[in-house]
Design a protein around this motif. Sequence first.
Motif, mmCIF file in Angstrom:
data_model
loop_
_atom_site.group_PDB
_atom_site.id
_atom_site.type_symbol
_atom_site.label_atom_id
_atom_site.label_comp_id
_atom_site.label_asym_id
_atom_site.label_seq_id
_atom_site.Cartn_x
_atom_site.Cartn_y
_atom_site.Cartn_z
ATOM 1 N N ILE A 58 20.087 53.881 3.073
ATOM 2 C CA ILE A 58 20.415 52.764 2.273
ATOM 3 C C ILE A 58 18.970 52.372 1.679
ATOM 4 C CG2 ILE A 58 21.167 50.455 2.575
ATOM 5 C CD1 ILE A 58 22.524 50.957 5.007
ATOM 6 N N THR A 59 19.119 51.914 0.522
ATOM 7 C CA THR A 59 18.159 51.302 0.044
ATOM 8 C C THR A 59 18.635 50.025 -1.098
ATOM 9 O OG1 THR A 59 16.003 51.641 -1.623
ATOM 10 C CG2 THR A 59 17.992 52.736 -2.432
ATOM 11 N N TRP A 110 30.633 46.633 1.678
ATOM 12 C CA TRP A 110 30.179 47.932 0.906
ATOM 13 C C TRP A 110 31.454 48.595 0.217
ATOM 14 C CZ3 TRP A 110 25.296 50.027 0.191
ATOM 15 C CH2 TRP A 110 24.405 49.633 0.874
ATOM 16 N N PHE A 161 22.409 47.287 -3.911
ATOM 17 C CA PHE A 161 22.071 48.039 -2.513
ATOM 18 C C PHE A 161 23.170 49.447 -2.721
ATOM 19 C CE2 PHE A 161 21.726 43.730 -1.648
ATOM 20 C CZ PHE A 161 20.695 43.693 -0.844
ATOM 21 N N TYR A 192 28.119 51.408 -2.991
ATOM 22 C CA TYR A 192 27.211 50.419 -3.463
ATOM 23 C C TYR A 192 27.756 49.077 -2.786
ATOM 24 C CZ TYR A 192 30.745 48.473 -6.713
ATOM 25 O OH TYR A 192 31.591 47.926 -7.272
ATOM 26 N N GLU A 196 26.215 58.451 3.028
ATOM 27 C CA GLU A 196 26.661 58.771 4.494
ATOM 28 C C GLU A 196 26.788 60.241 4.554
ATOM 29 O OE1 GLU A 196 29.648 56.431 5.975
ATOM 30 O OE2 GLU A 196 28.878 54.634 5.820
ATOM 31 N N GLY A 230 24.522 43.646 0.240
ATOM 32 C CA GLY A 230 24.119 44.720 1.293
ATOM 33 C C GLY A 230 24.858 44.431 2.700
ATOM 34 N N LYS A 249 24.164 53.321 -0.784
ATOM 35 C CA LYS A 249 24.011 53.953 0.329
ATOM 36 C C LYS A 249 24.655 55.491 0.367
ATOM 37 C CE LYS A 249 27.118 52.660 3.253
ATOM 38 N NZ LYS A 249 27.885 51.585 4.590
#
Length: 503
Positions: free
Chosen positions: A369-370, A456, A431, A449, A435, A453, A433
Amino acid sequence: MSKTILTNPIMWADVPDVDVIRVGTVYYMVSTSMHTLPGCPIMKSENLADWEIIGYVFDTLEENDAHNLMDGKNIYGQGSWAASLRYHNETFYVCFSSNDMDRFYMYQTKDIESGEWKRSTFEGKLHDPALFFDENKVFIIYGCGDIRITELIEDATAIKPGGVNQLLLVTEKENIGLRCEGCHAYKIDGQYYLLFIEWTTNGNRRRRQICYRSDQLLGEYERKVIFDDDMEYHNKGIAQGAIFDTPDHEWYAMLFQDHDAVGRIPYVLSVNWEDGWPMIGIDGKAPRKLELNMPSTSRWPLVISDDFDHKENKLALNWQWNHNPDNNLWSFTKRPGYLRLETGHLANSVLYARNTLTQRTEGPSCIGITMMEISNMKPGDHAGLVALQNSFGTVGIKTEENECYVVMCVNIGDGSEEVVEMIPFSGNRIFVKVEFNFEDSLDLAEFFYSEDGENWCKVGCPLKMKYTLDHFMGYRIGLFNYATTKIGGFVDFAYFHYEKDSI
């Protein structure tokens, strides 16, 4: 002495072409790095179960368009291959060939943990080399099928004029698809041992470990299959690597297994000497767990989270760039607490985006995640997270003249990107992510996204990840930012958060 319980694989991640040595009570390992830089990672362990990345042999192998991802050129699946690691006369050596350069590289240092590496090169590929010291002479044993031996000068920096340079042995041909390669050479109790992998076309039809031995280096060799097991994983044999002993004279091997999209993963196996042969495994099988007469130590993560709160522009050792970075275009210090990636080169896809910062992925599943601050992107810029292999998938932000979109993209087959889904976006930060699920070769990546945060949304479609030989590397997760029309924009990444399931 305390006991350590080792669980195989010791890393469910791409650590291929391993070579391992012991110096005193410490074990050192080198692995292939190809197009990721810095290159030739060195890992250290005191108990074979817990490994720490302690450095790299080189920051940059070459400076040219292909190594710099410029002018449409690249070194995917090239660069450093199958390095050999040795310790001799208080000096550490690492050597390998680079296919794209048609060149052989030799590096030396007195201090493997913090010293500088001295480099020398000579022309020509010596495929999958084994560096071998014997009676004050130094040799490279190399090749695929037809195995050759070449003598080097005493300081190992060049081929010795008039030295040994000949065919050493012709390995088995009948019912063999991939003939012997990946040599590791040893002299043990006066006998010479050459270890290889081969791939059969009958029987189990998979990789297996082969040993040739002789009482003379240039003499006649006899052959034996010393390991043939897949640990019940899709008939993918565990093979290619090193054997070594402990201070208590117990013997082990470290080999690797093709594990589909996550890459080639390492196993530690016991070695039992039978009639002078190093037979690997327990009753020919790879055990899930081993009890070792070694001390417990700290567990060092292979892949890490990073808050980017660094006082200088120095990466944690877990990070590697995709190809050579442009060090003028990334920074921790321009905005403290963030990683800034600036655009300085045009690209048509993430495969040609300079300064993509990557780490390995790990099985059975993991998440990256960023959060990105995106207000300084320019029209045509694209930034986000990538599941990186040739069959890549990305999630992030694309900008146009007066619009901004969340996008999920994939490779359409020629290296360029296809947008699978595009969603209008109006915020200044986002944010994202990815997986990853590698359980039993499921090999799916999914993309998300969020605006806060916490909540999602899936975007695009699941990516069926494929390990392809043009990259020859397991999937990596990477942070990227590149320009398609105009340079000068930048993105600030606030952190990289990482989670994985236990084996």
